[in-house]
Design a protein around this motif. Structure first.
Motif, mmCIF file in Angstrom:
data_model
loop_
_atom_site.group_PDB
_atom_site.id
_atom_site.type_symbol
_atom_site.label_atom_id
_atom_site.label_comp_id
_atom_site.label_asym_id
_atom_site.label_seq_id
_atom_site.Cartn_x
_atom_site.Cartn_y
_atom_site.Cartn_z
ATOM 1 N N ARG A 1 18.187 -9.228 -6.439
ATOM 2 C CA ARG A 1 17.150 -8.819 -5.506
ATOM 3 C C ARG A 1 17.770 -8.554 -4.145
ATOM 4 O O ARG A 1 18.778 -9.167 -3.768
ATOM 5 C CB ARG A 1 16.060 -9.895 -5.399
ATOM 6 N N GLU A 2 17.131 -7.665 -3.367
ATOM 7 C CA GLU A 2 17.610 -7.318 -2.036
ATOM 8 C C GLU A 2 16.440 -7.319 -1.058
ATOM 9 O O GLU A 2 15.286 -7.169 -1.460
ATOM 10 C CB GLU A 2 18.272 -5.930 -2.054
ATOM 11 N N TRP A 3 16.759 -7.463 0.224
ATOM 12 C CA TRP A 3 15.712 -7.468 1.244
ATOM 13 C C TRP A 3 16.107 -6.570 2.407
ATOM 14 O O TRP A 3 17.291 -6.290 2.622
ATOM 15 C CB TRP A 3 15.421 -8.881 1.753
ATOM 16 N N ALA A 4 15.105 -6.142 3.161
ATOM 17 C CA ALA A 4 15.343 -5.312 4.331
ATOM 18 C C ALA A 4 14.171 -5.425 5.287
ATOM 19 O O ALA A 4 13.035 -5.709 4.872
ATOM 20 C CB ALA A 4 15.555 -3.856 3.927
ATOM 21 N N GLU A 5 14.455 -5.229 6.585
ATOM 22 C CA GLU A 5 13.397 -5.142 7.588
ATOM 23 C C GLU A 5 12.698 -3.787 7.437
ATOM 24 O O GLU A 5 13.342 -2.771 7.178
ATOM 25 C CB GLU A 5 13.982 -5.258 8.990
ATOM 26 N N VAL A 6 11.381 -3.781 7.628
ATOM 27 C CA VAL A 6 10.605 -2.558 7.482
ATOM 28 C C VAL A 6 9.834 -2.306 8.769
ATOM 29 O O VAL A 6 9.150 -3.210 9.275
ATOM 30 C CB VAL A 6 9.631 -2.651 6.294
ATOM 31 N N CYS A 7 9.951 -1.107 9.299
ATOM 32 C CA CYS A 7 9.174 -0.719 10.484
ATOM 33 C C CYS A 7 7.802 -0.244 10.014
ATOM 34 O O CYS A 7 7.647 0.878 9.528
ATOM 35 C CB CYS A 7 9.902 0.380 11.247
ATOM 36 N N SER B 1 21.987 1.440 3.410
ATOM 37 C CA SER B 1 22.940 0.457 3.939
ATOM 38 C C SER B 1 22.255 -0.756 4.571
ATOM 39 O O SER B 1 22.907 -1.777 4.824
ATOM 40 C CB SER B 1 23.842 1.123 4.990
ATOM 41 N N ASP B 2 20.936 -0.640 4.828
ATOM 42 C CA ASP B 2 20.209 -1.758 5.456
ATOM 43 C C ASP B 2 19.710 -2.789 4.448
ATOM 44 O O ASP B 2 19.227 -3.853 4.845
ATOM 45 C CB ASP B 2 19.021 -1.211 6.256
ATOM 46 N N TRP B 3 19.798 -2.476 3.166
ATOM 47 C CA TRP B 3 19.378 -3.439 2.146
ATOM 48 C C TRP B 3 20.466 -4.500 1.964
ATOM 49 O O TRP B 3 21.638 -4.180 1.804
ATOM 50 C CB TRP B 3 19.111 -2.743 0.812
ATOM 51 N N LYS B 4 20.059 -5.768 1.999
ATOM 52 C CA LYS B 4 21.013 -6.888 1.905
ATOM 53 C C LYS B 4 20.697 -7.720 0.665
ATOM 54 O O LYS B 4 19.533 -7.949 0.330
ATOM 55 C CB LYS B 4 20.908 -7.765 3.152
ATOM 56 N N THR C 1 0.840 -1.198 0.000
ATOM 57 C CA THR C 1 0.000 0.000 0.000
ATOM 58 C C THR C 1 0.879 1.253 0.000
ATOM 59 O O THR C 1 2.110 1.177 0.102
ATOM 60 C CB THR C 1 -0.891 -0.006 1.246
ATOM 61 N N LYS C 2 0.220 2.411 -0.084
ATOM 62 C CA LYS C 2 0.963 3.672 -0.031
ATOM 63 C C LYS C 2 1.704 3.803 1.295
ATOM 64 O O LYS C 2 2.851 4.270 1.348
ATOM 65 C CB LYS C 2 0.006 4.845 -0.210
ATOM 66 N N GLU C 3 1.050 3.384 2.390
ATOM 67 C CA GLU C 3 1.679 3.465 3.701
ATOM 68 C C GLU C 3 2.886 2.535 3.789
ATOM 69 O O GLU C 3 3.913 2.891 4.375
ATOM 70 C CB GLU C 3 0.664 3.105 4.798
ATOM 71 N N PHE C 4 2.751 1.336 3.203
ATOM 72 C CA PHE C 4 3.879 0.405 3.217
ATOM 73 C C PHE C 4 5.042 0.968 2.396
ATOM 74 O O PHE C 4 6.208 0.873 2.798
ATOM 75 C CB PHE C 4 3.440 -0.960 2.670
ATOM 76 N N LYS C 5 4.730 1.575 1.265
ATOM 77 C CA LYS C 5 5.779 2.180 0.440
ATOM 78 C C LYS C 5 6.508 3.288 1.201
ATOM 79 O O LYS C 5 7.731 3.435 1.093
ATOM 80 C CB LYS C 5 5.183 2.740 -0.852
ATOM 81 N N LYS C 6 5.762 4.078 1.979
ATOM 82 C CA LYS C 6 6.392 5.135 2.765
ATOM 83 C C LYS C 6 7.382 4.541 3.763
ATOM 84 O O LYS C 6 8.474 5.086 3.973
ATOM 85 C CB LYS C 6 5.322 5.949 3.494
ATOM 86 N N SER C 7 7.003 3.447 4.380
ATOM 87 C CA SER C 7 7.900 2.797 5.337
ATOM 88 C C SER C 7 9.132 2.238 4.638
ATOM 89 O O SER C 7 10.245 2.300 5.167
ATOM 90 C CB SER C 7 7.157 1.687 6.081
ATOM 91 N N VAL C 8 8.934 1.679 3.439
ATOM 92 C CA VAL C 8 10.064 1.145 2.679
ATOM 93 C C VAL C 8 11.015 2.269 2.280
ATOM 94 O O VAL C 8 12.252 2.119 2.315
ATOM 95 C CB VAL C 8 9.559 0.388 1.430
ATOM 96 N N ALA C 9 10.466 3.428 1.916
ATOM 97 C CA ALA C 9 11.303 4.553 1.501
ATOM 98 C C ALA C 9 12.162 5.074 2.643
ATOM 99 O O ALA C 9 13.205 5.715 2.397
ATOM 100 C CB ALA C 9 10.412 5.680 0.961
ATOM 101 N N GLN C 10 11.769 4.798 3.900
ATOM 102 C CA GLN C 10 12.533 5.265 5.050
ATOM 103 C C GLN C 10 13.669 4.330 5.437
ATOM 104 O O GLN C 10 14.466 4.643 6.326
ATOM 105 C CB GLN C 10 11.589 5.458 6.243
ATOM 106 N N VAL C 11 13.768 3.183 4.787
ATOM 107 C CA VAL C 11 14.846 2.236 5.080
ATOM 108 C C VAL C 11 16.160 2.807 4.555
ATOM 109 O O VAL C 11 16.252 3.241 3.399
ATOM 110 C CB VAL C 11 14.565 0.863 4.437
ATOM 111 N N GLU C 12 17.184 2.795 5.392
ATOM 112 C CA GLU C 12 18.493 3.282 4.970
ATOM 113 C C GLU C 12 19.066 2.394 3.866
ATOM 114 O O GLU C 12 18.874 1.176 3.871
ATOM 115 C CB GLU C 12 19.457 3.299 6.157
#
Length: 483
Positions: free
Chosen positions: A295-301, A277-280, A264-275
């Motif tokens: 492909r890369e992954w990251a934890e999302v708050c 350097s946190d993408w693995k 969703t738009k809210e989920f995208k906003k949270s993804v955009a806030q990921v640093e």
């Protein structure tokens, strides 16, 4: 000539007894429930995809002689006479006729349920006692596998599949054509369908998933200690997630899950806030070496609105995966309609996917495990519709098609038992095409000697040893069951 081995296996696991216990469609005259259902299961295995194909199987005189002999195997003289008295006239067929099968399937349709439909709304008819009986027979098949190949963990993959049809009574699906949309629960460790619910094409895949999941849990046999759940975004239902996380199931308690979440738009906003350097990176093994997949992954708050209003609500872990899109010419982005969500990060466009889970696994391992669902369970859907008779429904009546779909599931699971228990090793992963070529559709001559029927293959036939080994293992399983 390979079908009699399936009859041996069916006899060993008590399929006829299970049908006799749970199915009460037929009365005291004519074909029994066991005869009709086993004939349709064998039709699926042989490659037939419609009721009319029974005629072709009936013309195989050798197979007909074997089938008649198997029906009387183990019966006392009194029981054999009772079988003969079911027929007012002399029985001439080894398999039921088309008209007999269509009359049988008609018993699974509930006209009263059809009156409750409301135009434009999703509706799932309540199955009658005969459809529930087929589910119980399937439970016994799954139990037979669990008894001889026990698994303590049940990873359940829930997913729907579209079955395109030209039946005028069928409703339009989200892709714009007439279809039915059965919802299936796949047990990954046993590679069997645990439960299925036949649905109209207009019923969303996420509709009443919690109810179906609860029903499927009730069909898990003894010996299963832990359940895990995997699903695509259709399973992103907060009542389902809460049921699993809060341990509301009396038998299994807290159920671990990994389910695709809505981007969703809210989920995208949270993804955009990921640093950055946190993408693995996500790797895959190629010839024993780890290779980047791109492909890369990251934890999302991220806390969705559906559960954000309560401090006592369940907390979930959200993961995001991203994959860079290829460079495109200016203006091209306005001319395309992509089947996935995209997000621009640091001047680069990515396709974005999300996963919600209550598991503490390493993120990359969890993503790989969740994606395994796309392999086997969706391959099973292809087998149902292309290799077996699930892709060609016999009627315009919902209940008859639901029964046809369930009978196909019984054939699918009986074949899984054959591969796992009788053939073993490399056969477990083989599709029906290979099974028919090397095991089922073999030419054989049926001979009678000393009141026994003998199926003779050509001298030196490469499948002879396979058939003998399978029958030997089935006999061993029989001794194991009786001991």
């Amino acid at each position: 000539a390979g079908l009699p081995v399936y009859l041996d296996l069916a006899h060993m696991i008590g399929l006829s007894d299970s049908i006799g216990t749970h199915m009460h469609v037929r009365g005291s005259q004519g074909w029994t429930d066991e005869q009709i259902l086993e004939s349709l299961i064998l039709l699926n295995l042989a490659g037939g995809d419609c009721v009319e194909d029974l005629t072709r199987l009936e013309k195989d005189e050798g197979f007909g002689r074997v089938l008649r002999r198997v029906e009387l195997k183990g019966l006392s003289r009194k029981e054999r006479r009772e079988q003969e008295r079911r027929w007012r006239k002399e029985r001439r067929r080894a398999l039921p006729s088309q008209s007999a099968v269509f009359r049988y399937l008609a018993a699974f349709h509930d006209a009263e349920q059809e009156k409750q439909r409301i135009s434009g709304k999703a509706f799932i008819p309540v199955p009658n006692e005969h459809l529930r009986g087929l589910a119980k027979v399937n439970k016994d098949l799954v139990g037979a596998m669990q008894k001889r190949h026990p698994e303590e963990v049940a990873t359940l993959d829930m997913d729907a599949t579209l079955v395109e049809t030209r039946k005028k009574s069928a409703l339009f699906c989200y892709d714009g054509y007439r279809a039915y949309q059965p919802f299936n629960v796949w047990w990954a460790e046993q590679e069997m369908i645990l439960y299925t619910e036949f649905r109209d094409g207009n019923v969303p895949a996420g509709y009443e998933q919690l109810r179906v999941f609860k029903e499927a849990l009730g069909y898990l046999p003894e010996g299963v200690e832990k359940v895990r759940l995997r699903s695509d975004t259709a399973g992103y239902q907060h009542d389902l997630l809460g049921y699993c996380e809060l341990g509301k199931d009396e038998r299994f308690g807290r159920i671990e899950f990994a389910i695709g979440c809505d981007v969703t738009k809210e989920f995208k906003k949270s993804v955009a806030q990921v640093e950055e350097s946190d993408w693995k990176p996500i790797f895959r093994k190629v010839n024993g070496k780890l290779v980047k997949t791109g492909r890369e992954w990251a934890e999302v708050c991220f806390v969705p609105n559906a559960i954000g209003h309560s401090k006592k609500g369940p907390e979930y872990r959200y993961l995001a995966t991203r994959e860079a899109l290829q460079m495109e010419l200016p203006g091209m982005e306005l001319q395309r309609d992509l089947p996935f969500q995209t997000l621009k990060l640091s001047k680069q466009n990515y396709k974005i996917f999300g996963t919600v889970t209550n598991m503490d696994w390493d993120g990359e391992a969890l993503i790989h495990w969740q994606h395994e669902r796309c392999g086997k369970s969706e391959e099973a859907h292809a087998v149902m519709k292309e290799d077996l008779a699930g892709g060609k429904l016999p009627s315009g009546k919902f209940g008859e098609n639901a029964a046809w779909w369930w009978i196909m599931i019984l054939a699918l699971n009986l074949n899984a038992l054959m591969k796992r228990l009788a053939l073993r090793k490399s056969w477990v992963s083989k599709r029906m095409k290979a099974m028919r070529f090397s095991f089922i559709n073999l030419p054989g001559r049926v001979l009678e000697h000393a009141r026994n029927l003998i199926v003779r293959l050509a001298n030196g036939h490469p499948s002879l040893e396979i058939l003998l080994a399978a029958r030997s293992r089935i006999m061993g399983l029989t001794r194991e069951a009786s001991g």
